[in-house]
Motif scaffolding. Structure first.
Motif, PDB file in Angstrom:
ATOM      1  N   ALA A  62     119.604  40.426   2.882  1.00 58.85           N
ATOM      2  CA  ALA A  62     118.975  40.355   4.396  1.00 58.85           C
ATOM      3  C   ALA A  62     120.065  41.444   5.152  1.00 58.85           C
ATOM      4  O   ALA A  62     119.419  42.291   6.179  1.00 58.85           O
ATOM      5  N   LYS A  63     121.186  41.505   4.874  1.00 61.60           N
ATOM      6  CA  LYS A  63     122.125  42.471   5.261  1.00 61.60           C
ATOM      7  C   LYS A  63     121.536  43.944   5.126  1.00 61.60           C
ATOM      8  O   LYS A  63     121.589  44.871   5.974  1.00 61.60           O
ATOM      9  N   THR A  64     121.288  44.075   3.812  1.00 58.73           N
ATOM     10  CA  THR A  64     120.840  45.480   3.339  1.00 58.73           C
ATOM     11  C   THR A  64     119.361  45.806   3.941  1.00 58.73           C
ATOM     12  O   THR A  64     119.349  47.118   4.148  1.00 58.73           O
ATOM     13  N   GLU A  65     118.668  44.839   4.283  1.00 59.65           N
ATOM     14  CA  GLU A  65     117.385  45.261   4.786  1.00 59.65           C
ATOM     15  C   GLU A  65     117.560  45.645   6.536  1.00 59.65           C
ATOM     16  O   GLU A  65     117.149  46.489   7.153  1.00 59.65           O
ATOM     17  N   CYS A  66     118.475  44.812   7.103  1.00 55.70           N
ATOM     18  CA  CYS A  66     119.059  45.074   8.557  1.00 55.70           C
ATOM     19  C   CYS A  66     119.764  46.776   8.484  1.00 55.70           C
ATOM     20  O   CYS A  66     119.585  47.345   9.343  1.00 55.70           O
ATOM     21  N   LEU A  67     120.560  47.127   7.140  1.00 55.15           N
ATOM     22  CA  LEU A  67     121.179  48.448   7.285  1.00 55.15           C
ATOM     23  C   LEU A  67     119.944  49.544   7.271  1.00 55.15           C
ATOM     24  O   LEU A  67     120.017  50.333   7.871  1.00 55.15           O
ATOM     25  N   VAL A  68     118.924  49.114   6.406  1.00 50.81           N
ATOM     26  CA  VAL A  68     117.690  50.086   6.369  1.00 50.81           C
ATOM     27  C   VAL A  68     116.978  50.300   7.767  1.00 50.81           C
ATOM     28  O   VAL A  68     116.548  51.461   7.893  1.00 50.81           O
ATOM     29  N   GLU A  69     116.807  49.117   8.492  1.00 51.23           N
ATOM     30  CA  GLU A  69     116.374  49.204   9.617  1.00 51.23           C
ATOM     31  C   GLU A  69     117.385  49.726  10.735  1.00 51.23           C
ATOM     32  O   GLU A  69     116.796  50.572  11.657  1.00 51.23           O
ATOM     33  N   ARG A  96     104.705  41.323   5.819  1.00 54.37           N
ATOM     34  CA  ARG A  96     105.127  40.784   4.285  1.00 54.37           C
ATOM     35  C   ARG A  96     106.267  40.007   4.161  1.00 54.37           C
ATOM     36  O   ARG A  96     106.406  39.502   3.251  1.00 54.37           O
ATOM     37  N   SER A  97     107.146  39.829   5.214  1.00 58.17           N
ATOM     38  CA  SER A  97     108.254  39.065   5.264  1.00 58.17           C
ATOM     39  C   SER A  97     108.031  37.701   5.158  1.00 58.17           C
ATOM     40  O   SER A  97     106.932  37.199   5.743  1.00 58.17           O
ATOM     41  N   HIS A  98     108.975  36.648   4.582  1.00 56.25           N
ATOM     42  CA  HIS A  98     108.837  35.395   4.651  1.00 56.25           C
ATOM     43  C   HIS A  98     108.868  34.937   6.169  1.00 56.25           C
ATOM     44  O   HIS A  98     109.694  35.535   6.838  1.00 56.25           O
ATOM     45  N   ASP A  99     108.244  33.660   6.369  1.00 55.61           N
ATOM     46  CA  ASP A  99     108.204  33.360   7.581  1.00 55.61           C
ATOM     47  C   ASP A  99     109.410  32.333   8.025  1.00 55.61           C
ATOM     48  O   ASP A  99     109.267  31.167   8.055  1.00 55.61           O
ATOM     49  N   PRO A 101     112.141  32.081  10.846  1.00 58.20           N
ATOM     50  CA  PRO A 101     112.309  32.556  12.508  1.00 58.20           C
ATOM     51  C   PRO A 101     113.674  33.207  12.720  1.00 58.20           C
ATOM     52  O   PRO A 101     113.723  34.046  13.221  1.00 58.20           O
ATOM     53  N   ASN A 102     114.659  32.843  11.907  1.00 51.58           N
ATOM     54  CA  ASN A 102     115.988  33.174  12.181  1.00 51.58           C
ATOM     55  C   ASN A 102     115.910  35.010  11.616  1.00 51.58           C
ATOM     56  O   ASN A 102     116.601  35.752  12.234  1.00 51.58           O
ATOM     57  N   SER A 103     115.266  34.944  10.504  1.00 50.39           N
ATOM     58  CA  SER A 103     115.278  36.395  10.089  1.00 50.39           C
ATOM     59  C   SER A 103     114.478  37.359  10.972  1.00 50.39           C
ATOM     60  O   SER A 103     114.748  38.484  10.977  1.00 50.39           O
ATOM     61  N   TRP A 104     113.252  36.835  11.352  1.00 46.99           N
ATOM     62  CA  TRP A 104     112.516  37.532  12.118  1.00 46.99           C
ATOM     63  C   TRP A 104     113.022  37.648  13.600  1.00 46.99           C
ATOM     64  O   TRP A 104     113.128  38.987  13.969  1.00 46.99           O
ATOM     65  N   TYR A 126     106.327  40.282  17.952  1.00 43.06           N
ATOM     66  CA  TYR A 126     107.284  39.463  18.853  1.00 43.06           C
ATOM     67  C   TYR A 126     106.135  38.216  19.051  1.00 43.06           C
ATOM     68  O   TYR A 126     106.874  37.184  19.025  1.00 43.06           O
ATOM     69  N   LEU A 127     104.966  38.474  19.379  1.00 44.71           N
ATOM     70  CA  LEU A 127     103.965  37.135  19.625  1.00 44.71           C
ATOM     71  C   LEU A 127     104.081  36.155  18.282  1.00 44.71           C
ATOM     72  O   LEU A 127     103.984  34.965  18.579  1.00 44.71           O
ATOM     73  N   ASP A 128     103.979  36.903  17.060  1.00 44.15           N
ATOM     74  CA  ASP A 128     104.026  36.120  15.813  1.00 44.15           C
ATOM     75  C   ASP A 128     105.350  35.528  15.919  1.00 44.15           C
ATOM     76  O   ASP A 128     105.208  34.124  15.260  1.00 44.15           O
ATOM     77  N   CYS A 129     106.338  35.935  16.165  1.00 42.78           N
ATOM     78  CA  CYS A 129     107.763  35.336  16.092  1.00 42.78           C
ATOM     79  C   CYS A 129     107.743  34.230  17.030  1.00 42.78           C
ATOM     80  O   CYS A 129     108.279  33.372  16.572  1.00 42.78           O
ATOM     81  N   ALA A 130     107.160  34.617  18.275  1.00 43.56           N
ATOM     82  CA  ALA A 130     107.258  33.325  19.129  1.00 43.56           C
ATOM     83  C   ALA A 130     106.352  32.033  18.681  1.00 43.56           C
ATOM     84  O   ALA A 130     106.938  31.013  18.827  1.00 43.56           O
ATOM     85  N   LYS A 131     105.200  32.357  18.026  1.00 39.26           N
ATOM     86  CA  LYS A 131     104.545  31.411  17.481  1.00 39.26           C
ATOM     87  C   LYS A 131     105.208  30.530  16.385  1.00 39.26           C
ATOM     88  O   LYS A 131     105.303  29.266  16.516  1.00 39.26           O
ATOM     89  N   LEU A 132     105.874  31.391  15.642  1.00 43.25           N
ATOM     90  CA  LEU A 132     106.753  30.786  14.447  1.00 43.25           C
ATOM     91  C   LEU A 132     108.179  29.695  14.975  1.00 43.25           C
ATOM     92  O   LEU A 132     108.274  28.650  14.541  1.00 43.25           O
ATOM     93  N   CYS A 133     108.611  30.460  16.133  1.00 45.26           N
ATOM     94  CA  CYS A 133     109.532  29.708  16.659  1.00 45.26           C
ATOM     95  C   CYS A 133     109.214  28.226  17.338  1.00 45.26           C
ATOM     96  O   CYS A 133     109.802  27.527  17.304  1.00 45.26           O
ATOM     97  N   GLU A 134     107.909  28.582  17.938  1.00 41.51           N
ATOM     98  CA  GLU A 134     107.308  27.232  18.694  1.00 41.51           C
ATOM     99  C   GLU A 134     107.196  26.312  17.482  1.00 41.51           C
ATOM    100  O   GLU A 134     107.385  25.107  17.769  1.00 41.51           O
TER     101      GLU A 134
END
Length: 171
Positions: A62-69, A96-99, A101-104, A126-134
């Motif tokens: 996950a940290k490596t993915e953050c570095l890429v981004e 493609r990422s797993h659902d 909420p914290n990683s999103w 952002y809307l998908d993330c809001a749905k997942l958080c909810e």
């Protein structure tokens, strides 16, 4: 954040945080340096035996993915001709990422270094993330995401407000 980092132990996370500070300040050469350092540290972490547990490897990935981004954020800010391509890469990666909420949420935070949450190309993420958080009981977080993604000037037909009403009603 700089004060916090003074007491943070050396490692991948500290280098990531330093890179984020540099990106916010527009100091891209220094940010690249910290990203490369974090990548080397992450590589070393992945070389450790997995006997410790797969969670350690997942956190490092996950940290490596953050570095890429973070690298992509720098490209987005410094190479305007690459922006559309980077946005499409982010949308595809998000789908493609797993659902989780914290990683999103972490991913969306990195993206805000490059562009505003009201950027039309990213609003669905952002809307998908809001749905997942909810759906995971993170109601306040979902509400804050919706507030951030709602443009100051509303379009005549606002799918966002109807979505917000459905989300708040628990539909």
């Amino acid at each position: 954040m700089g004060d916090y980092l003074a007491f943070h132990p050396k490692g991948t996370s500290k280098s990531i945080y330093k890179a984020i500070i540099d990106v916010q300040s527009g100091e891209y050469p220094s940010a690249y340096h910290h990203i490369q350092k974090a990548q080397a540290l992450a590589h070393d972490e992945l070389q450790k035996p997995l006997a410790i547990g797969p969670q350690v490897a997942l956190k490092t990935l996950a940290k490596t993915e953050c570095l890429v981004e973070l690298n992509e954020v720098i490209q987005y800010k410094s190479q305007p001709e690459m922006r559309d391509h980077i946005l499409s890469v982010w949308r595809a990666r998000f789908k493609r990422s797993h659902d989780d909420p914290n990683s999103w949420l972490k991913r969306l935070q990195v993206w805000t270094l490059a562009c505003d949450p009201t950027t039309p190309a990213l609003q669905h993420c952002y809307l998908d993330c809001a749905k997942l958080c909810e759906s995971n009981g993170m109601h306040e977080v979902a509400k804050r995401i919706l507030e951030r993604v709602t443009p100051a000037v509303h379009p005549p037909v606002s799918f966002l407000s109807s979505f917000r009403n459905q989300l708040m009603a628990g539909v």
